[in-house]
Design a protein around this motif. Structure first.
Motif, PDB file in Angstrom:
ATOM      1  N   LEU A  42       0.836  -1.207   0.000  1.00  0.00           N
ATOM      2  CA  LEU A  42       0.000   0.000   0.000  1.00  0.00           C
ATOM      3  C   LEU A  42       0.866   1.250   0.000  1.00  0.00           C
ATOM      4  CD1 LEU A  42      -2.851   1.223   0.122  1.00  0.00           C
ATOM      5  CD2 LEU A  42      -2.659   1.179   2.621  1.00  0.00           C
ATOM      6  N   SER A  60       0.639   3.987  -2.798  1.00  0.00           N
ATOM      7  CA  SER A  60       0.348   5.361  -2.373  1.00  0.00           C
ATOM      8  C   SER A  60       1.353   6.338  -2.950  1.00  0.00           C
ATOM      9  CB  SER A  60       0.367   5.442  -0.843  1.00  0.00           C
ATOM     10  OG  SER A  60      -0.603   4.590  -0.266  1.00  0.00           O
ATOM     11  N   VAL A  66       0.669   6.738  -6.718  1.00  0.00           N
ATOM     12  CA  VAL A  66      -0.524   7.565  -6.925  1.00  0.00           C
ATOM     13  C   VAL A  66      -0.232   9.027  -6.580  1.00  0.00           C
ATOM     14  CG1 VAL A  66      -2.837   8.021  -6.004  1.00  0.00           C
ATOM     15  CG2 VAL A  66      -2.183   5.692  -6.642  1.00  0.00           C
ATOM     16  N   THR A  87      -5.023   6.911   1.566  1.00  0.00           N
ATOM     17  CA  THR A  87      -5.165   5.472   1.400  1.00  0.00           C
ATOM     18  C   THR A  87      -5.252   4.831   2.776  1.00  0.00           C
ATOM     19  OG1 THR A  87      -2.769   5.163   1.390  1.00  0.00           O
ATOM     20  CG2 THR A  87      -3.835   5.460  -0.752  1.00  0.00           C
ATOM     21  N   LEU A 139       0.996  11.860  -0.038  1.00  0.00           N
ATOM     22  CA  LEU A 139       1.031  10.450  -0.441  1.00  0.00           C
ATOM     23  C   LEU A 139       2.316  10.099  -1.185  1.00  0.00           C
ATOM     24  CD1 LEU A 139      -2.540   9.422  -1.700  1.00  0.00           C
ATOM     25  CD2 LEU A 139      -1.275   8.485   0.246  1.00  0.00           C
ATOM     26  N   HIS A 155     -13.091   6.036   4.818  1.00  0.00           N
ATOM     27  CA  HIS A 155     -12.409   4.751   4.757  1.00  0.00           C
ATOM     28  C   HIS A 155     -13.032   3.745   5.724  1.00  0.00           C
ATOM     29  CE1 HIS A 155      -8.782   6.173   2.416  1.00  0.00           C
ATOM     30  NE2 HIS A 155      -9.377   7.313   2.739  1.00  0.00           N
ATOM     31  N   VAL A 170      -8.688   3.416  -1.425  1.00  0.00           N
ATOM     32  CA  VAL A 170      -7.851   4.446  -2.053  1.00  0.00           C
ATOM     33  C   VAL A 170      -8.752   5.604  -2.458  1.00  0.00           C
ATOM     34  CG1 VAL A 170      -6.297   4.996  -3.969  1.00  0.00           C
ATOM     35  CG2 VAL A 170      -6.221   2.724  -2.905  1.00  0.00           C
ATOM     36  N   HIS A 171      -8.444   6.785  -1.934  1.00  0.00           N
ATOM     37  CA  HIS A 171      -9.217   7.984  -2.271  1.00  0.00           C
ATOM     38  C   HIS A 171      -8.300   8.972  -2.972  1.00  0.00           C
ATOM     39  CE1 HIS A 171     -11.503  11.592  -2.212  1.00  0.00           C
ATOM     40  NE2 HIS A 171     -10.907  12.122  -1.158  1.00  0.00           N
ATOM     41  N   VAL A 172      -8.689   9.376  -4.180  1.00  0.00           N
ATOM     42  CA  VAL A 172      -7.879  10.300  -4.967  1.00  0.00           C
ATOM     43  C   VAL A 172      -8.720  11.484  -5.433  1.00  0.00           C
ATOM     44  CG1 VAL A 172      -6.210   8.581  -5.754  1.00  0.00           C
ATOM     45  CG2 VAL A 172      -8.306   8.933  -7.068  1.00  0.00           C
ATOM     46  N   VAL A 205      -4.290  -4.912  -2.161  1.00  0.00           N
ATOM     47  CA  VAL A 205      -3.712  -3.726  -2.791  1.00  0.00           C
ATOM     48  C   VAL A 205      -3.688  -3.889  -4.311  1.00  0.00           C
ATOM     49  CG1 VAL A 205      -1.612  -2.343  -3.016  1.00  0.00           C
ATOM     50  CG2 VAL A 205      -2.344  -3.134  -0.755  1.00  0.00           C
ATOM     51  N   SER A 235      -5.498  -1.384  -6.958  1.00  0.00           N
ATOM     52  CA  SER A 235      -4.738  -0.707  -8.001  1.00  0.00           C
ATOM     53  C   SER A 235      -5.357  -0.940  -9.372  1.00  0.00           C
ATOM     54  CB  SER A 235      -3.290  -1.205  -7.989  1.00  0.00           C
ATOM     55  OG  SER A 235      -2.538  -0.603  -9.020  1.00  0.00           O
ATOM     56  N   LEU A 239      -8.628   1.034  -9.601  1.00  0.00           N
ATOM     57  CA  LEU A 239      -8.351   2.460  -9.779  1.00  0.00           C
ATOM     58  C   LEU A 239      -8.010   2.761 -11.233  1.00  0.00           C
ATOM     59  CD1 LEU A 239      -7.848   5.298  -8.575  1.00  0.00           C
ATOM     60  CD2 LEU A 239      -5.483   4.577  -8.161  1.00  0.00           C
TER      61      LEU A 239
END
Length: 357
Positions: A15, A19, A22, A36, A53, A106, A115-117, A185, A189, A192
């Motif tokens: 992760l 992270s 990302v 994340t 991150l 989360h 995962v928050h982007v 993870v 990925s 995402l």
């Protein structure tokens, strides 16, 4: 038990690597935005507030939070849910870091990895009045939900709880960003990449900046050119400039650049813009857009402000000029600027990110 611990340690390391990857992509994360997390043994390990991150692989930025009491606080709609540091075991948090302001997001998702982007492709859709219809076209077949804008923290958690279904693993947050969740993870990925690919659209091409004109406009003032040449596109592309001029599109813009965007008049230089804004009771703007020429940044603008100045054209160039856009209201802008959690993040940004001179 040893195998379980080794597995969790390997997932946490994976992760961190994801992270950092990302966080290094400005189309996914800008500055201290995004976060994340990993759930294991009753703990939620999540990125600390105000950290970046992109540093996750080399710096200890993950904070443990006791999951059960946090979820109980969310269920009771307790203000304690917005102060997740109350649920952080002190012995596992030697640096006394504060969990992300979006820890509740989360916690609500049952999957192990979240995962928050602040993906610009997602935001460009999530700010539009017909966002759900656009998402239905692009995300058909996925277990997704759209959550209309609410302030990050407990209000957003409540909005998510209202829309969350047992199989939901993709959340599009109105005027905010994207959340994906999975049990590994690797799966997170892949998800995402799949979602961002489905939401992608080419940005409008922007004319180059008029650097000579900008230097003249900044002469003798407290302003300078931005670090990223890409930031100029918010002003050189007149469609993007009109979108920016109409208001704030997402929370981190408000936090790091202020509410809305300041647009220079045809005969104004930087000093004239500052005189106008301060006469109206506003602070000197963090950035100034000069239509057709480019932008100037206040000389003391830090890395967080620079990242958001780059983000604005990346988002605006992906919005159709004819689209109906939902901007944050005056009340929503004020709510963000006066929120203690964001004041803390701003202070961390000022103290930890080198000022760009």
């Amino acid at each position: 038990m040893a195998a379980r611990i080794d597995h969790d340690a390997a997932e946490l390391e994976a992760l961190r690597v994801l992270s950092a990857s990302v966080g290094a992509d400005p189309l996914l994360v800008q500055g201290a935005g995004g976060n994340t997390s990993l759930k294991e043994a009753g703990l939620l390990w999540i990125k600390a507030s105000g950290t970046w991150l992109m540093n996750a692989a080399t710096t200890d930025i993950m904070v443990p939070v006791e999951l059960a009491p946090l979820l109980d606080a969310v269920a009771r709609k307790s203000p304690a849910a917005e102060k997740a540091d109350q649920f952080t075991p002190a012995d596992l948090n030697p640096h006394r870091l504060r969990p992300s302001i979006e820890t509740t997001v989360h916690a609500l998702l049952p999957q192990k990895i979240v995962v928050h982007v602040h993906c610009v492709e997602t935001i460009a859709i999530a700010v539009q009045a017909n966002a759900e219809a656009l998402l239905e076209e692009r995300l058909r077949g996925l277990d997704w939900a759209f959550v209309p804008y609410r302030r990050p923290g407990l209000p957003l958690a409540q909005g998510i709880a209202e829309r969350l279904q047992p199989r939901t693993n993709v959340l599009v947050l109105g005027n905010h960003g994207l959340v994906v969740a999975a049990d590994t993870v690797a799966a997170a990925s892949l998800l995402l990449r799949r979602v961002t690919g489905l939401l992608a659209r080419p940005p409008r091409a922007a004319p180059p900046p008029d650097v000579d004109a900008l230097i003249r406009l900044a002469m003798g003032s407290g302003y300078r050119l931005p670090v990223a040449v890409e930031a100029h596109a918010a002003a050189t592309d007149l469609a993007s400039c009109r979108i920016a001029a109409s208001g704030s599109l997402y929370p981190d813009h408000v936090i790091f650049l202020g509410a809305g965007s300041v647009i220079a008049g045809p005969n104004e230089n930087a000093d004239a813009v500052v005189a106008r804004t301060t006469a109206a009771g506003q602070p000197a703007p963090a950035s100034i857009l000069f239509p057709g020429k480019g932008i100037l940044m206040r000389r003391d603008a830090n890395a967080g402000a620079e990242a958001m100045a780059r983000c604005l054209p990346d988002v605006a160039a992906r919005i159709d000029p004819a689209a109906r856009v939902n901007y944050l209201s005056l009340e929503q802008n004020a709510e963000l600027l006066n929120w203690d959690a964001e004041k803390y993040r701003q202070e961390l940004n000022r103290s930890s990110a080198a000022t760009l001179q």
